[in-house]
Enzyme design. Structure first.
Site, PDB file in Angstrom:
ATOM      1  N   VAL A  92      44.059  40.905  33.590  1.00 60.53           N
ATOM      2  CA  VAL A  92      44.512  41.787  34.546  1.00 60.53           C
ATOM      3  C   VAL A  92      44.824  43.149  34.352  1.00 60.53           C
ATOM      4  CG1 VAL A  92      46.908  41.424  35.173  1.00 60.53           C
ATOM      5  CG2 VAL A  92      45.396  42.159  36.961  1.00 60.53           C
ATOM      6  N   GLY A 310      42.656  34.364  37.938  1.00 56.96           N
ATOM      7  CA  GLY A 310      43.680  34.613  38.649  1.00 56.96           C
ATOM      8  C   GLY A 310      44.298  36.069  38.253  1.00 56.96           C
ATOM      9  N   GLU A 311      45.552  36.214  38.371  1.00 58.19           N
ATOM     10  CA  GLU A 311      46.370  37.262  37.858  1.00 58.19           C
ATOM     11  C   GLU A 311      46.102  38.523  38.659  1.00 58.19           C
ATOM     12  OE1 GLU A 311      45.214  38.329  33.763  1.00 58.19           O
ATOM     13  OE2 GLU A 311      45.726  36.274  33.086  1.00 58.19           O
ATOM     14  N   GLY A 312      45.156  38.692  39.660  1.00 52.49           N
ATOM     15  CA  GLY A 312      44.851  39.882  40.439  1.00 52.49           C
ATOM     16  C   GLY A 312      43.692  40.450  39.734  1.00 52.49           C
TER      17      GLY A 312
END
Length: 339
Positions: A92, A310-312
């Site tokens: 990210v 994930g993570e943004g």
């Protein structure tokens, strides 16, 4: 349960935006979803055209989960990844740099063992790890509310942002999310459990069994969203829910990421009805629970890139599309001006 009043986006700005979009130098509706997003941004900002999306901020909510044994990766990866975020070398952080977004990490429940991290990362820490939800509660009494308030405080600290993105880091978090979505929406565990970090075969069967056992254990206690977070969630999930509610109360647009923020959004909308009006779904996750969450929230993902990091990271990829949506309503000419 406390009341969290959420303002509505500006209907007059939305109507003005739709009129302008219909009058641009193009066939009506020919720019499809971009027009819908341009009107949404105008309503969120209360002005046509909407403001430039120059200040985009990602907050990664980190924490360990007691069900991490079901993952393809060990629990220690969570703490190691926080250090990677801080070094600017995570997925990210690399992707956010491409769109000029800033990334912040908030440790709500990482089970550190000997590592030193900056005080600002741990300023809102609730606990170390969480309970194994198939056999015990994730959180102690009162911790879900405390984590929710921590998330609200974090959103308040980021109040100058034009767009906020909630990210996540925590081995085992898709198991927790599957349990919370199943309990929230009354779905069979087998329908909401996905591969997460890449499990399959017997490992996937064990993961499904853990989710089913967790939901059974918590049955009768899930009507209240904070009790549901206590039994089946985590500190970082509760904090993300608080973050989403506070952002909506402050009229800050939010782009949701994958299954983790979608799960938090289901709970947040229950706590603060109407908050979903301030959220967009950045991308379609490969986790089946996210599809159920998006349907419940009435949100349609902007992108579908097959992402499951994930993570943004997926939400960050939607920012150029939002900027394009703003550009068409801000910069395209009007049919009425043609000579």
């Amino acid at each position: 349960m406390p009341s969290f009043p959420v303002p509505a986006p500006d209907p007059a700005a939305r109507a003005t935006a739709l009129d302008r979009l219909d009058g641009l130098v193009k066939p009506v509706g020919s720019l499809g979803r971009l027009e819908e997003l341009a009107a949404w941004l105008s309503a969120a900002h209360g002005v046509v055209p909407p403001r430039p999306l120059d200040d985009v901020r990602v907050v990664v909510f980190a924490g360990d989960h007691g069900v991490s044994a079901q993952s393809a990766y060990p629990r220690e990866i969570t703490a190691a990844m926080v250090r990677v975020f801080l070094a600017g070398r995570s997925g990210v952080t690399v992707l956010a740099a491409q769109v000029g977004a800033k990334v912040r990490v908030a440790d709500l429940a990482v089970d550190w063992d000997g590592f030193q991290v900056p005080d600002e990362v741990t300023a809102h820490k609730i606990r170390r790890g969480s309970g194994a939800i198939d056999v015990e509660d994730a959180l102690a009494p009162g911790e879900a509310q405390a984590a929710f308030e921590a998330g609200r405080a974090i959103a308040a600290e980021e109040a100058g942002a034009h767009v906020l993105i909630p990210g996540d880091m925590g081995i085992g978090n898709t198991t927790v999310c599957a349990a919370v979505v199943a309990a929230s929406l009354g779905l069979p565990s087998a329908e909401v459990v996905g591969t997460g970090t890449g499990v399959s075969g017997e490992a996937l069967e064990r993961k499904t069994a853990v989710v089913a056992a967790a939901v059974r254990r918590a049955s009768g206690r899930v009507a209240d969203p904070f009790e549901r977070l206590t039994a089946l969630g985590s500190a970082c999930l509760a904090a993300t829910a608080g973050f989403l509610v506070e952002a909506a109360m402050r009229r800050i647009p939010v782009v949701l990421d994958g299954i983790f923020s979608a799960t938090a959004a289901v709970v947040a909308e229950e706590i603060a009805p109407g908050a979903r009006q301030w959220w967009l779904a950045g991308h379609r996750s490969t986790e089946p629970a996210q599809a159920f969450a998006m349907k419940a929230l009435g949100l349609t993902p902007i992108l579908d890139l097959g992402l499951r990091l994930g993570e943004g990271s997926g939400a960050v990829q939607a920012i150029p599309t939002l900027r394009a949506a703003r550009a068409i309503i801000a910069d395209m000419g009007l049919l009425a001006d043609l000579t």
